[in-house]
Design a protein around this motif. Structure first.
Motif, PDB file in Angstrom:
ATOM      1  N   MET A  84      -9.838 -20.166 -20.496  1.00  0.00           N
ATOM      2  CA  MET A  84      -9.484 -18.779 -20.312  1.00  0.00           C
ATOM      3  C   MET A  84      -8.182 -18.462 -21.047  1.00  0.00           C
ATOM      4  N   VAL A  85      -7.239 -19.370 -20.959  1.00  0.00           N
ATOM      5  CA  VAL A  85      -5.953 -19.143 -21.625  1.00  0.00           C
ATOM      6  C   VAL A  85      -6.156 -19.038 -23.134  1.00  0.00           C
ATOM      7  N   GLU A  86      -6.961 -19.932 -23.689  1.00  0.00           N
ATOM      8  CA  GLU A  86      -7.210 -19.897 -25.131  1.00  0.00           C
ATOM      9  C   GLU A  86      -7.957 -18.618 -25.534  1.00  0.00           C
ATOM     10  N   LEU A  87      -8.955 -18.224 -24.742  1.00  0.00           N
ATOM     11  CA  LEU A  87      -9.676 -16.986 -25.027  1.00  0.00           C
ATOM     12  C   LEU A  87      -8.745 -15.782 -24.963  1.00  0.00           C
ATOM     13  N   ASN A  88      -7.811 -15.805 -24.040  1.00  0.00           N
ATOM     14  CA  ASN A  88      -6.832 -14.730 -23.912  1.00  0.00           C
ATOM     15  C   ASN A  88      -5.946 -14.664 -25.155  1.00  0.00           C
ATOM     16  N   LYS A  89      -5.521 -15.823 -25.636  1.00  0.00           N
ATOM     17  CA  LYS A  89      -4.636 -15.872 -26.808  1.00  0.00           C
ATOM     18  C   LYS A  89      -5.272 -15.261 -28.045  1.00  0.00           C
ATOM     19  N   VAL A  90      -6.572 -15.486 -28.227  1.00  0.00           N
ATOM     20  CA  VAL A  90      -7.256 -14.992 -29.432  1.00  0.00           C
ATOM     21  C   VAL A  90      -7.972 -13.660 -29.204  1.00  0.00           C
ATOM     22  N   GLY A  91      -7.756 -13.026 -28.051  1.00  0.00           N
ATOM     23  CA  GLY A  91      -8.312 -11.706 -27.797  1.00  0.00           C
ATOM     24  C   GLY A  91      -9.808 -11.662 -27.574  1.00  0.00           C
ATOM     25  N   ARG A  92     -10.383 -12.714 -27.001  1.00  0.00           N
ATOM     26  CA  ARG A  92     -11.831 -12.780 -26.785  1.00  0.00           C
ATOM     27  C   ARG A  92     -12.255 -12.334 -25.384  1.00  0.00           C
ATOM     28  N   LEU A  93     -11.331 -11.793 -24.608  1.00  0.00           N
ATOM     29  CA  LEU A  93     -11.645 -11.304 -23.268  1.00  0.00           C
ATOM     30  C   LEU A  93     -11.597  -9.772 -23.277  1.00  0.00           C
ATOM     31  N   PRO A  94     -12.129  -9.124 -22.248  1.00  0.00           N
ATOM     32  CA  PRO A  94     -12.132  -7.652 -22.217  1.00  0.00           C
ATOM     33  C   PRO A  94     -10.731  -7.033 -22.252  1.00  0.00           C
ATOM     34  N   PHE A  95      -9.719  -7.792 -21.857  1.00  0.00           N
ATOM     35  CA  PHE A  95      -8.331  -7.336 -21.894  1.00  0.00           C
ATOM     36  C   PHE A  95      -7.423  -8.555 -21.904  1.00  0.00           C
ATOM     37  N   LYS A  96      -6.173  -8.348 -22.298  1.00  0.00           N
ATOM     38  CA  LYS A  96      -5.174  -9.421 -22.257  1.00  0.00           C
ATOM     39  C   LYS A  96      -4.659  -9.535 -20.827  1.00  0.00           C
ATOM     40  N   PHE A  97      -4.546 -10.755 -20.341  1.00  0.00           N
ATOM     41  CA  PHE A  97      -3.982 -10.931 -19.005  1.00  0.00           C
ATOM     42  C   PHE A  97      -2.598 -11.565 -19.091  1.00  0.00           C
ATOM     43  N   THR A  98      -1.802 -11.289 -18.051  1.00  0.00           N
ATOM     44  CA  THR A  98      -0.452 -11.851 -17.975  1.00  0.00           C
ATOM     45  C   THR A  98      -0.336 -12.895 -16.875  1.00  0.00           C
ATOM     46  N   ARG A  99      -1.242 -12.826 -15.924  1.00  0.00           N
ATOM     47  CA  ARG A  99      -1.224 -13.805 -14.825  1.00  0.00           C
ATOM     48  C   ARG A  99      -2.643 -14.259 -14.561  1.00  0.00           C
ATOM     49  N   ILE A 100      -2.763 -15.562 -14.230  1.00  0.00           N
ATOM     50  CA  ILE A 100      -4.079 -16.110 -13.896  1.00  0.00           C
ATOM     51  C   ILE A 100      -3.894 -17.142 -12.803  1.00  0.00           C
ATOM     52  N   GLY A 101      -4.832 -17.193 -11.894  1.00  0.00           N
ATOM     53  CA  GLY A 101      -4.752 -18.164 -10.816  1.00  0.00           C
ATOM     54  C   GLY A 101      -5.946 -18.029  -9.896  1.00  0.00           C
ATOM     55  N   ARG A 102      -5.850 -18.700  -8.783  1.00  0.00           N
ATOM     56  CA  ARG A 102      -6.902 -18.701  -7.775  1.00  0.00           C
ATOM     57  C   ARG A 102      -6.525 -17.725  -6.672  1.00  0.00           C
ATOM     58  N   TRP A 103      -7.521 -17.166  -6.009  1.00  0.00           N
ATOM     59  CA  TRP A 103      -7.268 -16.248  -4.899  1.00  0.00           C
ATOM     60  C   TRP A 103      -7.893 -16.807  -3.629  1.00  0.00           C
ATOM     61  N   TRP A 104      -7.124 -16.774  -2.547  1.00  0.00           N
ATOM     62  CA  TRP A 104      -7.581 -17.233  -1.233  1.00  0.00           C
ATOM     63  C   TRP A 104      -7.266 -16.164  -0.194  1.00  0.00           C
ATOM     64  N   HIS A 105      -8.173 -16.014   0.746  1.00  0.00           N
ATOM     65  CA  HIS A 105      -7.945 -15.163   1.916  1.00  0.00           C
ATOM     66  C   HIS A 105      -8.787 -15.738   3.041  1.00  0.00           C
ATOM     67  N   ARG A 106      -8.117 -16.345   4.001  1.00  0.00           N
ATOM     68  CA  ARG A 106      -8.803 -17.042   5.092  1.00  0.00           C
ATOM     69  C   ARG A 106      -9.763 -18.068   4.513  1.00  0.00           C
ATOM     70  N   ASP A 107     -11.056 -17.911   4.730  1.00  0.00           N
ATOM     71  CA  ASP A 107     -12.008 -18.894   4.194  1.00  0.00           C
ATOM     72  C   ASP A 107     -12.707 -18.390   2.933  1.00  0.00           C
ATOM     73  N   GLU A 108     -12.190 -17.320   2.342  1.00  0.00           N
ATOM     74  CA  GLU A 108     -12.747 -16.761   1.102  1.00  0.00           C
ATOM     75  C   GLU A 108     -11.935 -17.258  -0.086  1.00  0.00           C
ATOM     76  N   GLU A 109     -12.622 -17.470  -1.231  1.00  0.00           N
ATOM     77  CA  GLU A 109     -11.946 -17.970  -2.418  1.00  0.00           C
ATOM     78  C   GLU A 109     -12.602 -17.383  -3.670  1.00  0.00           C
ATOM     79  N   ILE A 110     -11.764 -17.099  -4.668  1.00  0.00           N
ATOM     80  CA  ILE A 110     -12.243 -16.760  -6.010  1.00  0.00           C
ATOM     81  C   ILE A 110     -11.609 -17.786  -6.933  1.00  0.00           C
TER      82      ILE A 110
END
Length: 77
Positions: A1-27
């Motif tokens: 994902m980081v490499e795709l972001n660097k070369v502009g291959r994603l729908p938009f440039k991102f500045t932060r990336i990580g995992r998301w947790w909420h109770r027993d839910e995860e992305i």
């Protein structure tokens, strides 16, 4: 994902990336856009999915996005 972001291959440039947790839910990956309220949600699977399974994963990501409390944001799944 980081490499795709660097070369502009994603729908938009991102500045932060990580995992998301909420109770027993995860992305697995959440990438936050650098210009505007956009977020990319990614579920990582280690095997090929049938279409029905893939649709279920997408529905689940949309449900989890609702839990994130970002109603004004645009979610790309």
């Amino acid at each position: 994902m980081v490499e795709l972001n660097k070369v502009g291959r994603l729908p938009f440039k991102f500045t932060r990336i990580g995992r998301w947790w909420h109770r027993d839910e995860e992305i697995d990956l959440v990438a936050v856009g650098s210009n505007g309220k956009k977020v990319l949600l990614v579920e990582v699977k280690w095997r090929d999915l049938r279409k029905r399974e893939a649709r279920g994963v997408l529905r689940d990501l949309k449900r989890k996005f609702d839990l994130m409390g970002l109603s004004e944001w645009e979610a790309l799944v």
